[in-house]
Motif scaffolding. Structure first.
Motif, PDB file in Angstrom:
ATOM      1  N   ASN A  45       0.869  -1.230  -0.072  1.00  0.00           N
ATOM      2  CA  ASN A  45      -0.027  -0.245   0.004  1.00  0.00           C
ATOM      3  C   ASN A  45       1.003   1.365   0.129  1.00  0.00           C
ATOM      4  O   ASN A  45       0.238   2.256  -0.565  1.00  0.00           O
ATOM      5  CB  ASN A  45      -0.948  -0.004   0.970  1.00  0.00           C
ATOM      6  N   LYS A  46       1.982   1.155   0.399  1.00  0.00           N
ATOM      7  CA  LYS A  46       2.611   2.661   0.638  1.00  0.00           C
ATOM      8  C   LYS A  46       3.150   3.230  -0.795  1.00  0.00           C
ATOM      9  O   LYS A  46       3.470   4.577  -0.638  1.00  0.00           O
ATOM     10  CB  LYS A  46       3.966   2.524   1.487  1.00  0.00           C
ATOM     11  N   VAL A  47       3.011   2.523  -1.745  1.00  0.00           N
ATOM     12  CA  VAL A  47       3.599   3.042  -3.016  1.00  0.00           C
ATOM     13  C   VAL A  47       2.455   4.172  -3.438  1.00  0.00           C
ATOM     14  O   VAL A  47       2.829   4.911  -3.902  1.00  0.00           O
ATOM     15  CB  VAL A  47       3.511   1.859  -4.096  1.00  0.00           C
ATOM     16  N   ARG A  48       1.091   3.782  -3.170  1.00  0.00           N
ATOM     17  CA  ARG A  48       0.143   4.886  -3.512  1.00  0.00           C
ATOM     18  C   ARG A  48       0.428   6.386  -2.783  1.00  0.00           C
ATOM     19  O   ARG A  48       0.134   7.367  -3.238  1.00  0.00           O
ATOM     20  CB  ARG A  48      -1.266   4.614  -3.109  1.00  0.00           C
ATOM     21  N   LYS A  49       0.689   6.085  -1.488  1.00  0.00           N
ATOM     22  CA  LYS A  49       1.213   7.434  -0.753  1.00  0.00           C
ATOM     23  C   LYS A  49       2.251   7.835  -1.377  1.00  0.00           C
ATOM     24  O   LYS A  49       2.399   9.255  -1.339  1.00  0.00           O
ATOM     25  CB  LYS A  49       1.455   7.070   0.674  1.00  0.00           C
ATOM     26  N   LEU A  50       3.453   7.329  -1.637  1.00  0.00           N
ATOM     27  CA  LEU A  50       4.696   7.565  -2.019  1.00  0.00           C
ATOM     28  C   LEU A  50       4.336   8.479  -3.334  1.00  0.00           C
ATOM     29  O   LEU A  50       5.063   9.280  -3.876  1.00  0.00           O
ATOM     30  CB  LEU A  50       5.602   6.555  -2.270  1.00  0.00           C
ATOM     31  N   CYS A 184     -10.277  -2.653   5.765  1.00  0.00           N
ATOM     32  CA  CYS A 184      -8.809  -2.374   5.539  1.00  0.00           C
ATOM     33  C   CYS A 184      -7.950  -2.225   6.853  1.00  0.00           C
ATOM     34  O   CYS A 184      -8.555  -2.143   8.083  1.00  0.00           O
ATOM     35  CB  CYS A 184      -8.387  -1.158   4.839  1.00  0.00           C
ATOM     36  N   THR A 185      -6.718  -2.289   6.879  1.00  0.00           N
ATOM     37  CA  THR A 185      -6.020  -2.256   7.973  1.00  0.00           C
ATOM     38  C   THR A 185      -5.722  -0.874   8.435  1.00  0.00           C
ATOM     39  O   THR A 185      -5.537  -0.200   7.612  1.00  0.00           O
ATOM     40  CB  THR A 185      -4.502  -2.985   7.715  1.00  0.00           C
ATOM     41  N   ALA A 186      -5.487  -0.829   9.731  1.00  0.00           N
ATOM     42  CA  ALA A 186      -5.001   0.652  10.443  1.00  0.00           C
ATOM     43  C   ALA A 186      -3.724   0.200  11.103  1.00  0.00           C
ATOM     44  O   ALA A 186      -3.554  -0.673  12.021  1.00  0.00           O
ATOM     45  CB  ALA A 186      -5.942   1.147  11.242  1.00  0.00           C
ATOM     46  N   GLY A 187      -2.515   0.748  10.567  1.00  0.00           N
ATOM     47  CA  GLY A 187      -1.353   0.595  11.247  1.00  0.00           C
ATOM     48  C   GLY A 187      -0.544   1.824  11.522  1.00  0.00           C
ATOM     49  O   GLY A 187      -0.135   1.885  12.587  1.00  0.00           O
ATOM     50  N   SER A 188      -0.844   2.851  10.661  1.00  0.00           N
ATOM     51  CA  SER A 188      -0.356   4.125  11.029  1.00  0.00           C
ATOM     52  C   SER A 188      -1.659   5.066  10.657  1.00  0.00           C
ATOM     53  O   SER A 188      -1.680   6.138  11.035  1.00  0.00           O
ATOM     54  CB  SER A 188       0.933   4.732  10.425  1.00  0.00           C
ATOM     55  N   GLY A 189      -2.543   4.471   9.682  1.00  0.00           N
ATOM     56  CA  GLY A 189      -4.009   5.382   9.703  1.00  0.00           C
ATOM     57  C   GLY A 189      -4.214   5.806   8.564  1.00  0.00           C
ATOM     58  O   GLY A 189      -5.311   6.170   8.057  1.00  0.00           O
ATOM     59  N   GLY A 190      -3.315   5.943   7.663  1.00  0.00           N
ATOM     60  CA  GLY A 190      -3.491   6.656   6.146  1.00  0.00           C
ATOM     61  C   GLY A 190      -4.042   6.083   5.402  1.00  0.00           C
ATOM     62  O   GLY A 190      -4.892   6.611   4.555  1.00  0.00           O
ATOM     63  N   THR A 191      -4.082   4.409   5.473  1.00  0.00           N
ATOM     64  CA  THR A 191      -4.824   3.782   4.502  1.00  0.00           C
ATOM     65  C   THR A 191      -6.429   3.777   4.582  1.00  0.00           C
ATOM     66  O   THR A 191      -7.254   4.072   4.020  1.00  0.00           O
ATOM     67  CB  THR A 191      -4.400   2.375   4.567  1.00  0.00           C
ATOM     68  N   TYR A 280      -0.001  -7.328   9.392  1.00  0.00           N
ATOM     69  CA  TYR A 280      -0.890  -6.447   9.217  1.00  0.00           C
ATOM     70  C   TYR A 280      -2.069  -7.332   8.372  1.00  0.00           C
ATOM     71  O   TYR A 280      -3.416  -7.238   9.066  1.00  0.00           O
ATOM     72  CB  TYR A 280      -0.546  -5.408   8.058  1.00  0.00           C
ATOM     73  N   THR A 281      -2.049  -7.794   7.278  1.00  0.00           N
ATOM     74  CA  THR A 281      -3.097  -8.431   6.471  1.00  0.00           C
ATOM     75  C   THR A 281      -3.698  -9.526   6.896  1.00  0.00           C
ATOM     76  O   THR A 281      -5.110  -9.737   6.625  1.00  0.00           O
ATOM     77  CB  THR A 281      -2.853  -8.424   4.888  1.00  0.00           C
ATOM     78  N   GLY A 282      -2.928 -10.347   7.541  1.00  0.00           N
ATOM     79  CA  GLY A 282      -3.693 -11.762   8.251  1.00  0.00           C
ATOM     80  C   GLY A 282      -4.507 -11.219   9.386  1.00  0.00           C
ATOM     81  O   GLY A 282      -5.543 -11.980   9.644  1.00  0.00           O
ATOM     82  N   HIS A 307      -6.378  -5.944   0.298  1.00  0.00           N
ATOM     83  CA  HIS A 307      -4.941  -6.501   0.745  1.00  0.00           C
ATOM     84  C   HIS A 307      -3.875  -5.563   0.461  1.00  0.00           C
ATOM     85  O   HIS A 307      -3.541  -5.117  -0.731  1.00  0.00           O
ATOM     86  CB  HIS A 307      -4.798  -7.808  -0.255  1.00  0.00           C
ATOM     87  N   SER A 308      -3.188  -5.030   1.590  1.00  0.00           N
ATOM     88  CA  SER A 308      -2.371  -4.012   1.373  1.00  0.00           C
ATOM     89  C   SER A 308      -0.889  -4.473   1.286  1.00  0.00           C
ATOM     90  O   SER A 308       0.063  -3.592   1.507  1.00  0.00           O
ATOM     91  CB  SER A 308      -2.496  -3.244   2.524  1.00  0.00           C
ATOM     92  N   GLY A 309      -0.868  -5.819   1.511  1.00  0.00           N
ATOM     93  CA  GLY A 309       0.738  -6.210   0.858  1.00  0.00           C
ATOM     94  C   GLY A 309       1.512  -6.966   2.116  1.00  0.00           C
ATOM     95  O   GLY A 309       0.643  -7.721   2.746  1.00  0.00           O
ATOM     96  N   GLY A 310       2.878  -6.773   2.352  1.00  0.00           N
ATOM     97  CA  GLY A 310       3.397  -7.360   3.304  1.00  0.00           C
ATOM     98  C   GLY A 310       4.066  -8.551   3.327  1.00  0.00           C
ATOM     99  O   GLY A 310       4.554  -9.265   4.329  1.00  0.00           O
ATOM    100  N   ALA A 311       4.040  -9.104   1.983  1.00  0.00           N
ATOM    101  CA  ALA A 311       4.787 -10.421   1.715  1.00  0.00           C
ATOM    102  C   ALA A 311       6.022 -10.455   2.538  1.00  0.00           C
ATOM    103  O   ALA A 311       6.489 -11.695   2.976  1.00  0.00           O
ATOM    104  CB  ALA A 311       4.618 -10.617   0.377  1.00  0.00           C
TER     105      ALA A 311
END
Ligand code: PLP
Length: 325
Positions: A45-50, A184-191, A280-282, A307-311
């Motif tokens: 997911n971070k690619v969209r923010k970047l 969706c996941t909330a990890g730092s909140g932007g998503t 995150y996603t699990g 699914h925001s990634g994290g593999a």
């Protein structure tokens, strides 16, 4: 709506489709939005923010990008990968917390020859002071650093998830599906902030639920991100923390595998051949399954799992190493 500068980095739109096997098992119509397939490094997911943050960095003439996260931060790794695409110099100032060594995201960063530094502290305030100090040193050398806080969860980065929400509702419309809820996941909140704002703009009444994977006050964080992001976009939207639906499924804590997360990872892998991650996603998919089991997501509901990634973290953290809450 205001035009906001963006550098295309992700392969968009990411796929959106129904998970037929999972849907059959749990009796709900579960759709997946594959932002694990954004196409930079292992995706996520971070690619969209970047796309927005690095556009601003370029506009400001910056040549060095400094960011932070835990040792296995997906955000830090993806920032480094996007910087490599753009010919900018990444410096990662990571918290010395989590799995160290040549594993997971740290391995990927070694392959990209990234300058990774560690700060031995549990506190991001301490890390931010170190980042400011480093930025001063770089400026004295004639460089122009751009600083990104943890997860890229600032109002400008949040715009990337307004884009994602628009994509989801466009894709659902094309598939003739009326979405009832996005999870969706909330990890730092932007998503969560971007998905919530985008759903208010394009979602025709769909609900949004954020699954918290750490113990942060996401109602307040999301309220502020949504309201500030709306100002950037020039849209007349304002929310309060009561408008934010957050459920907490972090188990024993951030990045500690939970029993429910393990079951969710196994279900997704065994029914769909899709990998979700222990951090995150699990846990987010576990939250979705629990809400179905409790009837909070009702039979026949059309629900989207983002699914925001994290593999990469699967290769650093074994989801079977469950820590009981
Ligand atoms: C960072 C991250 C999240 C959480 O997104 P936030 O915008 O930080 O809340 C979810 N999934 C993965 C894989 C991540 O790396």
């Amino acid at each position: 709506m205001n035009q906001v500068s963006r550098i295309p980095l992700a392969q968009l739109p990411t796929p959106f489709y129904k998970l037929n096997n999972v849907s059959a098992v749990i009796g709900r119509n579960v759709f997946i939005k594959r932002d694990d397939m954004t196409g930079v490094s292992l995706g996520g997911n971070k690619v969209r923010k970047l796309e927005y943050l690095l556009a601003e960095a370029k506009e400001q003439g910056c040549d060095v990008v400094i960011t932070t996260g835990g040792a296995q931060s997906n955000h830090a790794m993806l920032t480094a990968a996007c910087c490599r695409m753009l010919g900018m110099e990444p410096i990662l100032m990571l918290k010395k917390r989590g799995v160290m060594g040549r594993k997971g995201n740290l391995l990927l960063e070694a392959l990209m020859d990234v300058d990774v530094r560690f700060v031995d502290t549990p506190s991001y305030d301490v890390v931010y002071k170190e980042m400011d100090k480093l930025a001063e040193e770089l400026r004295a050398q004639g460089k122009k650093p751009y600083l990104i806080p943890v997860g890229g969860s600032v109002p400008l980065g949040t715009v990337g998830y307004v884009d994602c929400a628009r994509e989801i509702f466009e894709q659902a419309k094309a598939a003739n599906v009326k979405i009832d809820r996005v999870i969706c996941t909330a990890g730092s909140g932007g998503t969560l902030g971007g998905i919530l704002l985008g759903t208010m703009l394009y979602g025709e009444g769909a609900k949004v639920t954020g699954i918290a994977v750490c113990d942060d006050p996401f109602e307040e964080i999301t309220e502020e991100l949504v309201n500030e992001c709306a100002k950037i976009l020039g849209v007349d939207v304002s929310i309060t923390k009561e408008d934010v639906d957050v459920r907490r499924y972090y188990g024993a804590g951030y990045a500690l595998p939970s029993r429910e997360g393990l079951a969710a990872i196994q279900l997704m892998a065994q029914k769909e051949g899709i990998m979700v991650d222990p951090v995150y996603t699990g846990k987010t998919f576990a939250g979705l399954l629990d809400m179905c089991a409790k009837g909070e997501i009702k039979e026949g509901e059309n629900v989207v799992f983002l699914h925001s990634g994290g593999a990469a973290s699967l290769f650093a953290i074994d989801p079977e190493d469950v820590v009981e809450a």
